[in-house]
Design a protein around this motif. Structure first.
Motif, PDB file in Angstrom:
ATOM      1  N   ILE A  47       0.846  -1.200   0.000  1.00 28.88           N
ATOM      2  CA  ILE A  47       0.000   0.000   0.000  1.00 28.88           C
ATOM      3  C   ILE A  47       0.879   1.248   0.000  1.00 28.88           C
ATOM      4  N   GLN A  48       1.895   1.238   0.854  1.00 26.32           N
ATOM      5  CA  GLN A  48       2.817   2.369   0.923  1.00 26.32           C
ATOM      6  C   GLN A  48       3.468   2.616  -0.434  1.00 26.32           C
ATOM      7  N   LYS A  54       1.781   6.766  -6.736  1.00 23.93           N
ATOM      8  CA  LYS A  54       0.717   7.690  -7.157  1.00 23.93           C
ATOM      9  C   LYS A  54       1.113   9.130  -6.881  1.00 23.93           C
ATOM     10  N   ASN A  55       1.777   9.349  -5.751  1.00 22.28           N
ATOM     11  CA  ASN A  55       2.200  10.692  -5.365  1.00 22.28           C
ATOM     12  C   ASN A  55       3.402  11.168  -6.194  1.00 22.28           C
ATOM     13  N   GLY A  56       4.113  10.245  -6.807  1.00 25.25           N
ATOM     14  CA  GLY A  56       5.279  10.593  -7.598  1.00 25.25           C
ATOM     15  C   GLY A  56       6.545  10.771  -6.779  1.00 25.25           C
ATOM     16  N   GLN A  64       1.449  11.136   4.798  1.00 33.05           N
ATOM     17  CA  GLN A  64       1.779   9.842   5.409  1.00 33.05           C
ATOM     18  C   GLN A  64       0.854   9.549   6.582  1.00 33.05           C
ATOM     19  N   LYS A  65       0.601  10.558   7.389  1.00 33.70           N
ATOM     20  CA  LYS A  65      -0.306  10.382   8.534  1.00 33.70           C
ATOM     21  C   LYS A  65      -1.709  10.009   8.034  1.00 33.70           C
ATOM     22  N   SER A  66      -2.148  10.668   6.996  1.00 36.62           N
ATOM     23  CA  SER A  66      -3.458  10.366   6.420  1.00 36.62           C
ATOM     24  C   SER A  66      -3.501   8.926   5.887  1.00 36.62           C
ATOM     25  N   LEU A  67      -2.446   8.519   5.180  1.00 33.39           N
ATOM     26  CA  LEU A  67      -2.389   7.144   4.662  1.00 33.39           C
ATOM     27  C   LEU A  67      -2.426   6.139   5.808  1.00 33.39           C
ATOM     28  N   ASP A  68      -1.627   6.393   6.827  1.00 33.07           N
ATOM     29  CA  ASP A  68      -1.556   5.468   7.966  1.00 33.07           C
ATOM     30  C   ASP A  68      -2.890   5.339   8.690  1.00 33.07           C
ATOM     31  N   THR A  69      -3.549   6.475   8.949  1.00 27.25           N
ATOM     32  CA  THR A  69      -4.759   6.454   9.772  1.00 27.25           C
ATOM     33  C   THR A  69      -6.040   6.142   9.010  1.00 27.25           C
TER      34      THR A  69
END
Length: 191
Positions: A47-48, A54-56, A64-69
């Motif tokens: 996923i990471q 996607k972010n390039g 990163q915090k948003s992805l994690d949570t």
């Protein structure tokens, strides 16, 4: 290379458009995407890697915090969707309602890459251009609601109606063409 634009007559030339414009697609670290997208079960690292792709680049601290949570904490749910034959879209939208539209749609894509295309402003712009819409108004500052409405009410039904075999190639063609429309090269040609 003579590149079709599809304006007004896209039904007759969509395959040609995809073939030609996908060859102009350029995005870094395509191997990262290719290696992770084929997995039957995702790990946190998969996923990471996909979201970094996607972010390039590596995600900022806030992203990163948003992805994690909002995403990685739901890895068991994501893998359950991945194993399922279908995704009930309304349940998916509720489960991931706090995820911004572009990331939510990308998550849908990585779960079922042969069914759900990627979304971003370049793809949105390309779609509107070939449908004679207001393509020059598409910006990354559009609301999440507007992005989701476009994707689920216009773009996805269009894709489903076209019976496209290679969704990723279509993504690449629309991305390349949308970037072109947003570039100085298009403005020179349109004068």
């Amino acid at each position: 290379m003579n590149l079709p634009t599809l304006n007004n007559q896209f039904e007759n030339s969509l395959k040609l458009f995809i073939d030609k414009w996908s060859k102009l697609y350029s995005f870094s670290n395509k191997a990262i995407y290719s290696k992770s997208i084929v997995k039957e079960i995702f790990t946190k690292t998969d996923i990471q890697n996909l979201y970094n792709w996607k972010n390039g680049m590596k995600l900022s601290v806030l992203k990163q915090k948003s992805l994690d949570t909002k995403i990685i904490t739901k890895l068991p749910i994501i893998n359950a969707y991945k194993k399922s034959d279908t995704i009930e879209l309304e349940a998916f939208k509720i489960e991931f309602k706090k995820v911004p539209a572009v990331w939510k749609i990308f998550l849908l894509h990585i779960i079922k890459p042969s069914k759900y295309p990627i979304y971003d402003q370049h793809i949105h712009r390309a779609f509107l251009y070939i449908h004679n819409g207001a393509w020059s108004n598409v910006r990354n500052t559009m609301s999440n609601k507007a992005k989701e409405e476009f994707y689920f009410e216009k773009y996805l039904p269009f894709i489903e109606s076209q019976n496209i075999k290679d969704i990723k190639q279509l993504d690449e063609a629309f991305f390349a063409f949308g970037q072109f429309l947003n570039s100085q090269f298009y403005s020179v040609l349109s004068e």
